[in-house]
Each structure stands twice: as C-alpha cells, then as structure tokens.
Design a protein around this motif. Structure first.
Motif, PDB file in Angstrom:
ATOM      1  N   GLN A 182       0.821  -1.203   0.000  1.00 13.46           N
ATOM      2  CA  GLN A 182       0.000   0.000   0.000  1.00 13.46           C
ATOM      3  C   GLN A 182       0.859   1.259   0.000  1.00 13.46           C
ATOM      4  O   GLN A 182       0.525   2.253  -0.661  1.00 13.46           O
ATOM      5  N   LEU A 183       1.974   1.219   0.721  1.00 14.51           N
ATOM      6  CA  LEU A 183       2.886   2.364   0.744  1.00 14.51           C
ATOM      7  C   LEU A 183       3.437   2.627  -0.658  1.00 14.51           C
ATOM      8  O   LEU A 183       3.481   3.779  -1.121  1.00 14.51           O
ATOM      9  N   ASN A 184       3.846   1.586  -1.339  1.00 14.16           N
ATOM     10  CA  ASN A 184       4.392   1.746  -2.689  1.00 14.16           C
ATOM     11  C   ASN A 184       3.329   2.207  -3.677  1.00 14.16           C
ATOM     12  O   ASN A 184       3.611   3.006  -4.585  1.00 14.16           O
ATOM     13  N   ALA A 185       2.101   1.726  -3.490  1.00 14.43           N
ATOM     14  CA  ALA A 185       1.013   2.153  -4.371  1.00 14.43           C
ATOM     15  C   ALA A 185       0.727   3.645  -4.226  1.00 14.43           C
ATOM     16  O   ALA A 185       0.258   4.298  -5.174  1.00 14.43           O
ATOM     17  N   ALA A 186       1.044   4.179  -3.050  1.00 18.70           N
ATOM     18  CA  ALA A 186       0.835   5.604  -2.794  1.00 18.70           C
ATOM     19  C   ALA A 186       2.057   6.445  -3.181  1.00 18.70           C
ATOM     20  O   ALA A 186       2.095   7.645  -2.903  1.00 18.70           O
ATOM     21  N   GLY A 187       3.050   5.818  -3.807  1.00 17.21           N
ATOM     22  CA  GLY A 187       4.219   6.571  -4.265  1.00 17.21           C
ATOM     23  C   GLY A 187       5.512   6.238  -3.559  1.00 17.21           C
ATOM     24  O   GLY A 187       6.562   6.801  -3.882  1.00 17.21           O
TER      25      GLY A 187
END
Length: 423
Positions: free
Chosen positions: A83-88
């Motif tokens: 989720q962190l990576n999906a948010a940038g």
C-alpha cells in the motif's frame, strides 16, 4: 537439566555472535552507512538505499514455535509495503522486503542477520528476544541500523537502534496482575501461580509478577518450563496443590491452551492471564476452546485486530482481501504497527533529506505521540523506555474477528507507573 540447557543456549549464542560479527567485519572495511552518498534529488543515502529502492530486512519464524505469529506479522508487513508503494513509496523510491525464516533457531537467526545487514537499511521485523539481544552489541557498536523487534523483553531497552513497541513483558505482567486484583477477585494474602518459559521472555515477565506480588501482598508460585514442554499437567497439579487463586502464563499459545484445558478438567477454575505471545485464535477450535473463552485473558500492547476502530476495521478488510485463506490474529496488528512506525520514520527522514541509518534513527526520535490506530499513543523519544506502559486486556471469543474481544481498555496500573523496566 534446565539450567544446563539454558547455559548451552547462551554459550551457543555468544559463540555465534562472535563468528557472525567477524564475518560481517571481514566483508566491509567500515560500518553503518559507508556505502552511501547523495542522490540527484539531494537525499543522503547509505546501506540499503539507492535512487530507486529502500531495502528492509525481515527475520521471522514461519516454521518454529511462533510460526503462526511469524506468518501473520510478515503478511501484514507485506500488505503495508504494498500500500505504501502504491501511494508513491518514500522519496520516490519503492520499499522492498527481503524475508528470511529462522524457524526460531539461534544459528539461523544470527546467520540471517549477518547475511541481510550489509544489504538493508534496517529491520521492521526480528522475532525472538534472545536472538535480538544476542546481536544488540553489534547493532549498537558498528551496524547502527534500526531494528523494530516483535519482542518485548526489557533487556532490549537502552539501545538507540533497537526499539521496543509497546510495554515490556515485566510492565505488561504488572498490568495483568492489576487486572486480576481489580476485576477477578485476587486479594492480599492469595497465592498467584506463574508458568513461564526459561530465558529472556519468561524471566522478564517473572520480574513483573514478583514486583506486583510484593506491592499487593501476594505469594508467587513459580513453574519454569521449556518451549518444548507442551503438556502442562504437572504444572497444573502443582499449582492446584499450592492453592493458587489465579495464574499468569508467559509461554507460547500451545502451553497456554494446555494449561487452561487441564485446569478446567481438574476443576482448578481460577482466572488465567497470558502475556501477548501466549494466544492464537486457532486454539479456539481445539478441545481447550470453551475453557479458554471462560477462563483465559491476555495482556497485550495494543487493542486486538477485532477492535472497534477505523484503522482496525480497514486492516481487517484489507488483510482478508489480500489473504482470504488465512485467519486473523494479533500478529497482524504487531506486524502492521511495526511496519507503520518504520514507515513514518522513513517519511520523516525523507523530509529531512537523510535516508541513512543515522537519519532514520534520528527521525524515529521525533515520533513522540504516534497513534497507530489501536488504542495507544507511542513515544519513541527515549531509547531507555518502551514506547508505552499501557496494556489492554483481551478475552478469547470466537465470534469476534481475530478471536478476541476487549475485556479492559488500555491503561497503565499505578504499580507499573512506579516500576523501572528491567529492574
């Protein structure tokens, strides 16, 4: 035999630390962040960080005594990172986890640390108080990477790089005894049983029960066991003969289930309370399940996964979507919380343009009122202290997501306020 085994384990860990430290030193001329520099974006970087990714290490137990916990902790952290990576990501970089299963074996745990340490920025997971304690000198002396262990022994306090999330076992046990005194009928002059693992975890918890007993006028009846001891019949018989009015258990889920099941069978119908490592909801499907729902409580460093908070409800939904075949338990909370704390430190370090080990460590010190969404506020500004002294008390309940409901909201007892962890 027990003491000889404990000494052999300590000697083995000491020898392995010396060997792994030598191997680590021979593989690099310097320590800490000597492999770093400054990127085109002006962010300082070091070990485990380049222009594209931030590498983190996971040292878990997926095949040993805490296999259920290790799987949940790891999957929750994988979910957080996804989720962190999906948010940038962080500073335009993806966060990546490298996972090693040590199976709660000291040699594998220390070998895993030595392998990953030169390659990663830090560790959002390291299961096993004895193993974390074994590398503490090396972490503080030369490596200096942030470690957020899934371990709560007071022996881990005092390190600027190894930080305990939540109350230590001794404080947690004091809060547990306070619950027994205030809500379960334990009184001055009573005997309190304590069944505990030999070694760092159990003996740190025992310090808490001894302190609480001294303050409240109780007598502790001690029963030391090994992690390989799964049948608690002898311990229950001894506690029943001693006339205990309540029992603390500082062991694993299997030992807690056996203790409660045997106690119910022999009509030792007293309240039993465990430390946070002594419960798994899978136990509710065993023969001990009904007795656990009647007699058992658990002290924890956060509200359970089934708590009525927005963060808990979202995590339940997200975890079930990601891992539909797997049960919910409080390992999910522990894993998610540690990953979130590490993530917040990374974000602050990014804002400071310093993604070195030193920069992340300094960033964590600024988190003095962190709310992970599970009922407690954490203060990481003092490495000498756990991030919280509060404990929630939960009770097994198979009708609730995660198999446990809240029996007492998070609080710190007066005795725990006055206690010096590790003292």
């Amino acid at each position: 035999m027990t003491m000889r085994r404990h000494r052999r384990l300590a000697a083995t860990l000491t020898a392995l630390v010396a060997l792994t430290a030598a191997a680590g030193c021979s593989s690099k001329a310097k320590s800490g962040d000597d492999a770093g520099g400054q990127g085109a974006d002006g962010v300082k970087t070091g070990r485990g960080v380049d222009a594209k990714a931030i590498q983190l290490g996971v040292l878990t137990d997926m095949t040993g005594v805490y296999a259920t916990l290790g799987k949940s902790v790891t999957q929750a952290q994988q979910l957080y990172v996804k989720q962190l990576n999906a948010a940038g990501g962080v500073c335009g970089r993806t966060v990546e986890l490298t996972i090693r299963d040590h199976g709660y074996d000291p040699q594998k745990a220390l070998a895993g640390y030595t392998e990953l340490e030169p390659k990663v920025l830090g560790f959002p997971q390291f299961i096993g108080s004895p193993f974390v304690a074994a590398v503490k000198q090396r972490v503080d002396g030369q490596d200096k990477g942030l470690v957020l262990p899934q371990a709560w022994s007071a022996s881990l306090l005092g390190s600027p790089h190894i930080r305990v999330i939540g109350s230590t076992y001794d404080i947690e046990t004091i809060n547990a005894v306070d619950f027994l005194l205030k809500e379960k009928g334990l009184r001055k002059g009573d005997k309190l049983g304590h069944v505990y693992f030999e070694g760092d975890y159990g003996e740190n918890a025992l310090k808490g029960s001894r302190y609480a007993a001294e303050q409240a006028g109780l007598t502790v009846v001690e029963q030391k066991i090994k992690p390989t001891d799964n049948d608690m019949s002898a311990q229950v018989a001894a506690l029943k003969q001693a006339g205990v009015k309540a029992v603390v258990v500082s062991a694993g889920p299997r030992q807690a289930a056996s203790l409660v099941g045997v106690a119910a069978a022999v009509k030792l119908t007293v309240p039993v309370i465990g430390n946070n490592s002594a419960f798994a909801p899978q136990l509710l499907a065993t023969q001990a399940g009904p007795a656990l729902e009647r007699m058992y409580y658990v002290a924890t460093p956060s509200l359970p996964i089934g708590a009525d908070t927005p963060v808990a409800k979202k995590l339940v939904a997200d975890y079930r979507a990601a891992y539909p075949e797997d049960a919910l338990d409080n390992g999910v909370v522990a894993g998610w919380s540690a990953a979130q704390v590490f993530g917040e430190a990374l974000k602050k370090a990014c804002a400071d343009k310093d993604l070195t080990r030193e920069g992340v460590g300094k960033a964590l010190l600024t988190l003095n009122a962190h709310d992970a969404g599970f009922g407690m506020t954490h203060d990481f500004s003092d490495p000498q202290a756990p991030s919280s002294r509060q404990s929630a008390i939960i009770q097994p309940d198979k009708s609730v997501p995660g198999g446990a409901r809240v029996a007492r909201e998070p609080q710190v007892s007066d005795a725990a306020k006055a206690f010096t962890p590790g003292g």
